[in-house]
Design a protein around this motif. Structure first.
Motif, mmCIF file in Angstrom:
data_model
loop_
_atom_site.group_PDB
_atom_site.id
_atom_site.type_symbol
_atom_site.label_atom_id
_atom_site.label_comp_id
_atom_site.label_asym_id
_atom_site.label_seq_id
_atom_site.Cartn_x
_atom_site.Cartn_y
_atom_site.Cartn_z
ATOM 1 N N PHE A 294 -26.788 -55.084 -58.623
ATOM 2 C CA PHE A 294 -27.327 -55.140 -57.251
ATOM 3 C C PHE A 294 -26.716 -56.317 -56.489
ATOM 4 O O PHE A 294 -26.315 -56.200 -55.334
ATOM 5 C CB PHE A 294 -28.857 -55.330 -57.252
ATOM 6 N N VAL A 295 -26.687 -57.479 -57.166
ATOM 7 C CA VAL A 295 -26.201 -58.689 -56.486
ATOM 8 C C VAL A 295 -24.714 -58.544 -56.163
ATOM 9 O O VAL A 295 -24.274 -58.937 -55.073
ATOM 10 C CB VAL A 295 -26.476 -59.952 -57.335
ATOM 11 N N ALA B 9 -24.465 -56.571 -53.094
ATOM 12 C CA ALA B 9 -25.035 -57.215 -51.900
ATOM 13 C C ALA B 9 -24.236 -58.426 -51.421
ATOM 14 O O ALA B 9 -24.170 -58.705 -50.221
ATOM 15 C CB ALA B 9 -26.478 -57.634 -52.181
ATOM 16 N N ALA B 10 -23.635 -59.159 -52.344
ATOM 17 C CA ALA B 10 -23.054 -60.463 -52.000
ATOM 18 C C ALA B 10 -21.897 -60.342 -51.018
ATOM 19 O O ALA B 10 -21.234 -59.306 -50.928
ATOM 20 C CB ALA B 10 -22.588 -61.164 -53.273
ATOM 21 N N GLU B 11 -21.658 -61.440 -50.323
ATOM 22 C CA GLU B 11 -20.582 -61.491 -49.333
ATOM 23 C C GLU B 11 -19.247 -61.079 -49.952
ATOM 24 O O GLU B 11 -19.014 -61.291 -51.142
ATOM 25 C CB GLU B 11 -20.462 -62.909 -48.779
ATOM 26 N N GLY C 210 -17.275 -63.140 -52.531
ATOM 27 C CA GLY C 210 -18.192 -63.766 -53.484
ATOM 28 C C GLY C 210 -18.156 -63.053 -54.825
ATOM 29 O O GLY C 210 -17.464 -62.040 -54.990
ATOM 30 N N ARG C 211 -18.900 -63.570 -55.777
ATOM 31 C CA ARG C 211 -19.026 -62.962 -57.097
ATOM 32 C C ARG C 211 -17.660 -62.685 -57.727
ATOM 33 O O ARG C 211 -17.424 -61.596 -58.270
ATOM 34 C CB ARG C 211 -19.836 -61.660 -56.996
ATOM 35 N N GLU C 212 -16.787 -63.639 -57.610
ATOM 36 C CA GLU C 212 -15.434 -63.513 -58.183
ATOM 37 C C GLU C 212 -14.756 -62.216 -57.764
ATOM 38 O O GLU C 212 -14.166 -61.517 -58.596
ATOM 39 C CB GLU C 212 -15.509 -63.639 -59.711
ATOM 40 N N VAL D 106 -22.853 -54.872 -48.884
ATOM 41 C CA VAL D 106 -23.401 -53.630 -48.337
ATOM 42 C C VAL D 106 -24.268 -53.950 -47.119
ATOM 43 O O VAL D 106 -24.784 -55.063 -46.984
ATOM 44 C CB VAL D 106 -24.219 -52.850 -49.390
ATOM 45 N N HIS D 107 -24.409 -52.971 -46.256
ATOM 46 C CA HIS D 107 -25.162 -53.174 -45.019
ATOM 47 C C HIS D 107 -26.650 -53.355 -45.309
ATOM 48 O O HIS D 107 -27.346 -54.072 -44.599
ATOM 49 C CB HIS D 107 -24.942 -51.960 -44.102
#
Lengths: 365, 365
Positions: B219-220, B223-225, B228-230, B236-237
């Motif tokens: 999920f993260v 969602a993350a920019e 982000g998150r490598e 997502v909107h």
């Protein structure tokens, strides 16, 4: 404005004036919601399943932001016009009130004027609206002396109307009183057994210990098995995210959601704002006036989302509009052991135990 | 059953028989949904806002599990009875079909029989139902030779009816064809710009790298920019969780959700099951037959939720009923650059890139 009478329940309004105001606000909510729906349907295809020429053209011309901005402005102008026609001396706060570059101090003063202030969000759930997901609505709240007295929320796609007037109860579609189940006690083992409503929001920065990660940590604490998360596991019955703070509040008033936790979404944006910042800020500063009016009238509790340091013993204070960090608990019943307020405060502390403080500040605060 | 004719679109059914079957299934869905709603309303208070004696009694006698079990059984018996009255030779799969202690092999055979099989979930969104949150529904699917041909989903609280029949399109409330916006391309930067629908589910074990944590990590990532998150940040909107897999599919068919990712919720439970295990298992094994029928008819894609090792190049296979690990992409339009299928497959890979494999196995698999 006529002076208050002995039978008035709201300062500055007679019983009859309050009745008329309520009736007027409800009709306005319905009409504004219908306009939202008309605009949405204009983007849909017909029943034939075939491609639609004008629709394609519209798709090319308009992006999602344009759609929302146009509808927001049109429906707000419609609502504002109707209010000023009927109540030219009332105050009005809407999206445009916070125009780019203006001071964004919180505008509902606690002054001694008893003139009603209308707080209007013509379209809450804007992302849902652009995607045609039904969880969008119009939100109309009326405040007198900083106290929310009337709330009207209308979600036209599902035809669900939530209304309240101080002293007259809260209602679904004008016939079913809220909460749906009267006096239902909160689960003794809450948050276990509760539906927990929360939103991911717009701040998705992947910063160590940033707001997104604090939110997710809070969600996981609420969701995890009892005994998990070093004792913070709450094993809620369900986690829900609808994408509309207004409807989250409405469903909490209805009793469907037991807990709504909204870690605020204000961001400190210095004027003059860029269009992007302004759009973000508008989305982030949605009104909750109507939702709080309805929730309180139904018997719910609203306090702060950020846990105080001494969360086990701190006073559970009712918070007013503008706090922007909300924790709402559904209406509840007394039991043999505790009053409804005691039960609600117990749930508040159980949530405070599990959630992180978020780092949003209200502009000007 | 009459032999197929030259104009039949479904093996073993004439055009007229298919028409009649569809009409019959739609009416059955409406009637069953109305029964769900009647049962729900029986738990509510009246319009007066006062306490209701019989309601209090009911609260004392029944807990949430009882409410669901009773309604589940009654509505299933109602549906089953109506089907066997009209179509005594059809096969039927419902909750009771998987009774405690019986083999839980997946029951829709790919045998050569052309007799329609009804796959019925009398109540999806059981947690929502017990809490009176509107996102619950009845789900009726009809399968011939393992192919879903008819789907009926009715959510009575919001009065939203989703229906489809092979070759006749998918519909909202019988008049509005699905998806609502025809030919809308998927965002080129997807998952950015998409609404991502997902559910927290029942497996809340706080185990290192367990399913709950893998889900949340997925999920993260979504969602993350961006950046982000490598590199996995999908921005997502919106992230939505409704608590009903059936309605997740319906809203994906409608085009409101772009992506539904359900990491499956089967658990390996050895017979004989305890009542608790059986309840968990029933909740975990909800049918998606109707939802998949409607989504496919609307032009959506359904593939596996678990990313293959070579997710960048692996064939995107359409998965059938019983796979229990679903990734659904909404109907889309061709663009100048890519076909709708190419666009959908691109989004599938973008999701596979960001989600973790979950560790559920189908009993008997």
């Amino acid at each position: 404005m006529a002076a208050s009478t002995a039978t008035a329940t709201v300062p500055g309004l007679t019983v009859q004036e309050l009745d008329e105001l309520y009736k007027f606000a409800v009709q306005l909510g319905k009409d504004a919601g219908d306009k939202l729906m008309e605009d949405a349907k204009a983007r849909w295809g017909g029943g034939s399943g075939s491609n639609n020429h004008s629709q394609q053209e519209m798709r090319e011309k308009e992006n999602a932001v344009d759609i929302v901005t146009k509808t927001d402005e049109e429906v707000e102008a419609f609502i504002k016009g109707r209010i000023f026609d009927r109540y030219p001396d009332h105050e009005f706060i809407g999206e445009e009130t916070y125009s780019a570059g203006s001071s964004r101090q919180y505008l509902v003063s606690s002054s001694t004027t008893t003139l009603p202030t209308w707080i209007v969000d013509p379209l809450d759930g804007t992302v849902n609206y652009t995607h045609n997901f039904p969880m969008f609505c119009v939100s109309i709240g009326i405040v007198v002396c900083s106290v929310p007295i009337i709330g009207v929320i209308y979600a036209p796609f599902t035809d669900q109307l939530f209304t309240s007037c101080k002293g007259k109860g809260a209602w679904l579609n004008e016939t079913q009183s809220l909460p749906l189940v009267k006096g239902a006690p909160l689960p003794e083992s809450a948050p276990k057994g509760c539906i927990f409503s929360c939103e991911w929001g717009k701040d998705r920065r992947d910063i160590k210990d940033g707001n997104m990660h604090r939110k997710v940590e809070s969600f996981v604490n609420m969701a995890a098995e009892v005994g998990g998360r070093e004792g913070k596991g709450g094993m809620v019955h369900g986690v829900r995210s609808l994408g509309s703070a207004t409807l989250d509040l409405a469903y909490t008033a209805m009793g469907a959601f037991d807990i709504w936790w909204e870690g605020g979404c204000w961001e400190w944006i210095h004027p003059p704002m860029t269009p992007t910042a302004y759009t973000l800020w508008k989305q982030a500063s949605k009104d909750v006036a109507a939702g709080i009016a309805i929730l309180l009238e139904a018997g719910g509790l609203v306090t702060t989302a950020n846990p105080p340091e001494n969360w086990e013993t701190a006073e559970v204070q009712d918070v007013g509009l503008g706090s922007r960090l909300y924790l709402a608990i559904r209406p509840a019943g007394d039991t043999d052991k505790v009053t409804k307020r005691q039960a609600q405060e117990r749930v508040v502390r159980e949530v405070w135990k599990r959630v992180r403080e978020l780092d949003y500040a209200r502009p000007g605060a």
